[in-house]
Design an enzyme around this catalytic site. Structure first.
Site, PDB file in Angstrom:
ATOM      1  N   LYS A  13      42.142 102.479  23.139  1.00  0.00           N
ATOM      2  CA  LYS A  13      41.258 103.479  23.767  1.00  0.00           C
ATOM      3  C   LYS A  13      41.238 103.310  25.293  1.00  0.00           C
ATOM      4  CE  LYS A  13      37.451 102.347  21.561  1.00  0.00           C
ATOM      5  NZ  LYS A  13      37.875 101.291  20.635  1.00  0.00           N
ATOM      6  N   ARG A  88      28.630 103.605  19.546  1.00  0.00           N
ATOM      7  CA  ARG A  88      29.198 102.730  18.523  1.00  0.00           C
ATOM      8  C   ARG A  88      28.261 102.580  17.339  1.00  0.00           C
ATOM      9  NH1 ARG A  88      32.599  99.551  22.341  1.00  0.00           N
ATOM     10  NH2 ARG A  88      33.857  98.070  21.202  1.00  0.00           N
ATOM     11  N   ARG A 160      41.174  87.666  26.197  1.00  0.00           N
ATOM     12  CA  ARG A 160      39.730  87.865  26.098  1.00  0.00           C
ATOM     13  C   ARG A 160      39.185  86.974  24.990  1.00  0.00           C
ATOM     14  NH1 ARG A 160      38.724  94.340  25.992  1.00  0.00           N
ATOM     15  NH2 ARG A 160      37.259  93.673  24.386  1.00  0.00           N
TER      16      ARG A 160
HETATM   17  P1  AMP Z   1      35.286  97.048  24.201  1.00  0.00           P
HETATM   18  O1  AMP Z   1      35.906  96.643  25.494  1.00  0.00           O
HETATM   19  O2  AMP Z   1      34.960  98.507  24.113  1.00  0.00           O
HETATM   20  O3  AMP Z   1      36.053  96.536  23.003  1.00  0.00           O
HETATM   21  O4  AMP Z   1      33.847  96.315  24.139  1.00  0.00           O
HETATM   22  C1  AMP Z   1      33.757  94.911  24.213  1.00  0.00           C
HETATM   23  C2  AMP Z   1      32.413  94.464  23.707  1.00  0.00           C
HETATM   24  O5  AMP Z   1      31.365  95.011  24.526  1.00  0.00           O
HETATM   25  C3  AMP Z   1      32.043  94.904  22.283  1.00  0.00           C
HETATM   26  O6  AMP Z   1      32.637  94.089  21.292  1.00  0.00           O
HETATM   27  C4  AMP Z   1      30.531  94.766  22.334  1.00  0.00           C
HETATM   28  O7  AMP Z   1      30.132  93.419  22.296  1.00  0.00           O
HETATM   29  C5  AMP Z   1      30.211  95.292  23.731  1.00  0.00           C
HETATM   30  N1  AMP Z   1      30.008  96.758  23.721  1.00  0.00           N
HETATM   31  C6  AMP Z   1      30.775  97.684  24.344  1.00  0.00           C
HETATM   32  N2  AMP Z   1      30.306  98.910  24.107  1.00  0.00           N
HETATM   33  C7  AMP Z   1      29.228  98.767  23.312  1.00  0.00           C
HETATM   34  C8  AMP Z   1      28.330  99.664  22.698  1.00  0.00           C
HETATM   35  N3  AMP Z   1      28.450 100.995  22.856  1.00  0.00           N
HETATM   36  N4  AMP Z   1      27.338  99.154  21.936  1.00  0.00           N
HETATM   37  C9  AMP Z   1      27.189  97.833  21.775  1.00  0.00           C
HETATM   38  N5  AMP Z   1      28.005  96.911  22.305  1.00  0.00           N
HETATM   39  C10 AMP Z   1      29.019  97.370  23.078  1.00  0.00           C
END
Ligand code: AMP
Length: 218
Positions: A13, A88, A160
């Site tokens: 994404k 989410r 990460r």
């Molecule tokens: P991503 O980079 O989108 O994979 O997000 C990394 C991490 O950030 C996720 O695994 C969550 O811990 C946190 N995170 C990002 N977006 C959200 C969201 N909309 N709701 C809750 N936690 C989030």
């Protein structure tokens, strides 16, 4: 153009959002990037979020809704946007309805990027990031390892913490338990367009743009 990019972790994404933001000249709001920036800046929010993120858990809804509301009500957000990583959960999707109502948005579309679970685990496990430029590499495809210099700027590449095997399992489980219902929510509104995320970044991007250029996304 208002686009919600949806799909499990690891479907690309972030990469797609960056390509689309450039192609359509609209801002890209990644909630994951915002949280990582807050953690790097050692803000109170960032430090709290970091522990949850590293373990593959979600950050609480009220926090995330507050962050997203703030960017969307800003003048830049009103011009159009790509929202990547939000909503989410169902409460987040419901809160977004209220935010859209507040700022007068009535039309948007959801691009759902679909990749099978085995491929996701493989991709996340081999993902490396350049902390300086935010570029993403794949240890298998790009022939680089953690600790080796970024091919573009020379900064040592890192994995990460939430791309380690136990955190990947946790994130996928969270996706199935909490995020799958978000897709159903948007399917009922008839705004979801699913694209196959299995190909190269370029081919997936072509597919997404065909969907968007067909004017299904106002
Ligand atoms: P991503 O980079 O989108 O994979 O997000 C990394 C991490 O950030 C996720 O695994 C969550 O811990 C946190 N995170 C990002 N977006 C959200 C969201 N909309 N709701 C809750 N936690 C989030």
């Amino acid at each position: 153009m208002r686009i919600l990019l949806f799909g499990p972790p690891g479907v690309g994404k972030g990469t797609q959002a960056k390509l689309l933001a450039e192609a359509y000249a609209i801002p890209h709001y990644s909630t994951g990037d915002m949280l990582r920036a807050a953690a790097a800046a050692h803000t109170q929010l960032g430090l709290q979020a970091k522990q949850l993120m590293d373990a593959g858990h979600l950050v609480p809804d009220p926090v995330m809704i507050g962050i997203v509301r703030e960017v969307l009500v800003s003048p830049a957000g009103r011009q159009g946007f790509i929202l990547d990583g939000f909503p989410r959960t169902l409460p987040q999707a419901e809160a977004l309805v209220d935010i859209f109502r507040e700022i007068g948005i009535t039309t948007f579309c959801v691009i759902n990027v679909d990749v099978d679970a085995e491929e996701i685990v493989r991709r996340l496990g081999s993902r490396l990031v350049c902390d300086r430029e935010g570029k993403i590499f794949n240890s298998e495809l790009d022939h680089v390892q953690a600790g080796e210099p970024c091919p573009s700027c020379g900064t040592p590449l890192t994995q990460r913490k939430d791309d380690r095997p136990d955190a990947i399992r946790q994130r996928l489980s969270v996706y199935h338990v909490k995020s799958a219902s978000v897709l159903t929510f948007y399917e009922r509104l008839g705004v979801v367009h699913t694209v196959d995320g299995a190909g190269s970044n370029e081919s997936v991007n072509r597919e997404v743009r065909i969907v968007l250029d067909a004017s299904v996304c106002p």
